[in-house]
Design an enzyme around this catalytic site. Sequence first.
Site, PDB file in Angstrom:
ATOM      1  N   ASP A 152       0.820  -1.208   0.000  1.00 58.34           N
ATOM      2  CA  ASP A 152       0.000   0.000   0.000  1.00 58.34           C
ATOM      3  C   ASP A 152       0.860   1.267   0.000  1.00 58.34           C
ATOM      4  OD1 ASP A 152      -2.258   1.615   0.078  1.00 58.34           O
ATOM      5  OD2 ASP A 152      -2.486   1.505   2.246  1.00 58.34           O
ATOM      6  N   HIS A 195      -2.360  -0.054  11.872  1.00 56.31           N
ATOM      7  CA  HIS A 195      -2.181  -1.430  11.418  1.00 56.31           C
ATOM      8  C   HIS A 195      -0.713  -1.705  11.115  1.00 56.31           C
ATOM      9  CE1 HIS A 195      -3.535   1.299   8.114  1.00 56.31           C
ATOM     10  NE2 HIS A 195      -2.346   0.969   7.659  1.00 56.31           N
ATOM     11  N   GLN A 263      -3.158  -5.524   5.644  1.00 57.48           N
ATOM     12  CA  GLN A 263      -2.914  -4.527   6.694  1.00 57.48           C
ATOM     13  C   GLN A 263      -3.775  -4.883   7.900  1.00 57.48           C
ATOM     14  OE1 GLN A 263      -3.736  -1.483   3.686  1.00 57.48           O
ATOM     15  NE2 GLN A 263      -1.999  -0.306   4.446  1.00 57.48           N
ATOM     16  N   ARG A 293       3.214  12.189  11.309  1.00 57.90           N
ATOM     17  CA  ARG A 293       1.882  12.219  10.710  1.00 57.90           C
ATOM     18  C   ARG A 293       1.167  10.960  11.182  1.00 57.90           C
ATOM     19  NH1 ARG A 293      -0.359   9.197   6.697  1.00 57.90           N
ATOM     20  NH2 ARG A 293      -1.703  10.132   5.135  1.00 57.90           N
ATOM     21  N   ASP A 295      -1.188   8.336  10.930  1.00 56.28           N
ATOM     22  CA  ASP A 295      -1.938   7.785   9.808  1.00 56.28           C
ATOM     23  C   ASP A 295      -3.251   7.147  10.280  1.00 56.28           C
ATOM     24  OD1 ASP A 295      -2.069   6.834   7.008  1.00 56.28           O
ATOM     25  OD2 ASP A 295      -1.946   4.855   7.937  1.00 56.28           O
ATOM     26  N   GLU A 337      -4.071  12.639  10.470  1.00 56.19           N
ATOM     27  CA  GLU A 337      -4.577  12.336   9.132  1.00 56.19           C
ATOM     28  C   GLU A 337      -5.956  11.713   9.322  1.00 56.19           C
ATOM     29  OE1 GLU A 337      -5.047   9.812   5.329  1.00 56.19           O
ATOM     30  OE2 GLU A 337      -4.639   8.945   7.292  1.00 56.19           O
ATOM     31  N   HIS A 401      -0.743  12.369  -1.818  1.00 59.29           N
ATOM     32  CA  HIS A 401      -0.531  11.061  -2.454  1.00 59.29           C
ATOM     33  C   HIS A 401      -1.826  10.259  -2.555  1.00 59.29           C
ATOM     34  CE1 HIS A 401      -0.826  10.086   1.709  1.00 59.29           C
ATOM     35  NE2 HIS A 401      -0.906   8.800   1.400  1.00 59.29           N
ATOM     36  N   ARG A 526      -4.218   5.600  -7.484  1.00 62.67           N
ATOM     37  CA  ARG A 526      -3.469   6.684  -6.850  1.00 62.67           C
ATOM     38  C   ARG A 526      -2.044   6.776  -7.388  1.00 62.67           C
ATOM     39  NH1 ARG A 526      -4.433   5.220  -0.688  1.00 62.67           N
ATOM     40  NH2 ARG A 526      -3.913   3.201  -1.584  1.00 62.67           N
TER      41      ARG A 526
END
Length: 650
Positions: A152, A195, A263, A293, A295, A337, A401, A526
Amino acid sequence: MTEYDWRPEHATKSLNRILPEVEKTFAAELGRVSHEWQKFKNRLHREWERLFAYLHQLYGWQYDFFYTLEQIINTLVQYWLQRPAELKSLDEKREADPFWFLSENVVGGVLYVDLFSDNLAKLDEHISYFKKLGINYLHLMPLFAVPKENNDGGYAVSDYRGINPDIGTMEELSKLAAALRDEGISLVLDFVFNHTSDEHIWAQKAKSKDPDFMAYYHTYPNRELPDQFQKHLREIFPAVRKGSFTWCEEMKRWVWTSFNSFQWDLNYSNPEVFRAMAEEMLFLANQGVEVLRLDAVAFIWKRLGTNCENQPEAHTIIRAFNAMAKIVAPCLLFKSEAIVHPDNVIQYIHPDECQLSYNPLLMALLWEALATRVVRLLEHSMRNRYPTPSGCTWVNFVRCHDDIGWTFDDQDARNIGIDPASHRRFLNKFYTGEYPGSFAKGVPFQFNTDTGDVRISGTLSSLAGLEDALEKQDSELIEQAVRRINLLRSILVSIGGIPLLYIGDEWGMLNDYTYLTDPGKASDSRWVHRSRKRWNDREDLTDQDTLEWRFFHEMVKLFSLRKTLPALQNGGMEVIHIENPHLFGYIRAFGGQKILVVNNFAEKPQTMDALQLKACGATKDVIDLIKNEVLSSGKDLVLNGHQSVWLDIS
Ligand code: GLC
């Protein structure tokens, strides 16, 4: 009568019981740093009461809670002892100036190391580029050890203390952090704490049925509980797989996997998980990371009967991490985030939680206004939703991203006569280029066949029309796209918060479709905006006719202009209503300076009349700081198509 709060007293009691024991354990090391130990203890005493209360809320019901407290204090001391001296002095510097990140001087950039410079060692050579650009907050996308294929984009971490060998080593990372620090650039990394990858050692041990490690994850012997949970859960990656649980053949159990099946969500109701992840966090802080950051913050606590997002315990966990960071590594900041409803995004922002937060609403609504050419939803939402608690701020971005999801509030839309569902459908059509006359070249992401929902991938330049214009070789369309891109970047730099540039957007990077030929990436659109395409600034900066040169220079100009304007500190932002539906305006004021920013979202020239200007405080001749031109008092302000003006109305 207020209820007696027993916690402060017992927090102190526990600390007084535990600390002497910990001092014995670390006696030898503490002997060497006795002069600093008192400072550490002061911070521990300052933060302990709230840390105790958080831990009690999360784990107080467990019979061995006192053991958890002992473990946590051990962890704090251990990681403080390991903290390098240079970072301890940075801690002191930041404690003396705790709101440094609110300064107009702070400008961010984000990149993937492998895509930008192949590896960490070579990134060092680009520090001068960051300086030329004006960036002093550098976010390196996840670079940890990950499975070869299923990772990922780095967000399935197999080892928080190991760097992906293709990218470098942990030693190189700390060295780079020091080199950046020397140049006044703060290093920002991800803390992927919801995760791990299914190849993490904890997951491997769980797979081998070690009960201690099975308890690190949410696992179930049959579908009974997963089915009950699933009824209320949102599907995050519906195009890849259905449901939020994955069957693990080795364990013969279902595992909670909110994102991809590889994950595995960590189980924070287990205090061992909390402590283990706190250690990973402090380890990263000790490598020289200044901002983490956080996540996927919304997902870290599960509760049956809810959507398992934004649970109160998610906040408590982050606050507990925050208290631990303030004790061991006080210079460390958190950025949340949370790509969720705006009512929930704001709840993560607090000096005791995340001092910084992505601003997904601004990002989405900038694109909304660019498509509709009308700023009403943007204006309405920003007026009500911009303020953040004091000592905190937004990290603004026009692209990152990830995909674009239309996370505006339905009622905000209805309040101004917009039907939210059909508006989202329109925006999706517009940005995938299906809508007649659209300039955008976006790619659908995660089409949900059940709900019809979809999100959008694409670079700033491709979404803003440059790719289409270049394909058509139409110089007028190219100029329009350039103006759109510059408009969004101007708002990014002038609106309240830290501007975060997705590296590549400074030179106009377009979509890159080569991901379609890579089986590991083809199903994740993405990658269209995570390009390996590079721009050789050293050669091209001499050729002023290129679009790249123009984009780059405009970016540098805006960043350096920002740094001269105290009004652009994060002292807040006041949205103003302009009697022209295409103009988005706001006032930034700080330290005696006042700047009015007006942005035209239409292709055609638009006017803000003199009376309105006067009402905003433009009572004399004012200077347009971008063009360095004087606007005489009493005159209407006429903006060209997609023009952005910053007027000094102090
Ligand atoms: C965050 C990341 C995204 C990733 C997800 C799962 O949302 O930004 O790229 O897919 O977390 O880790």
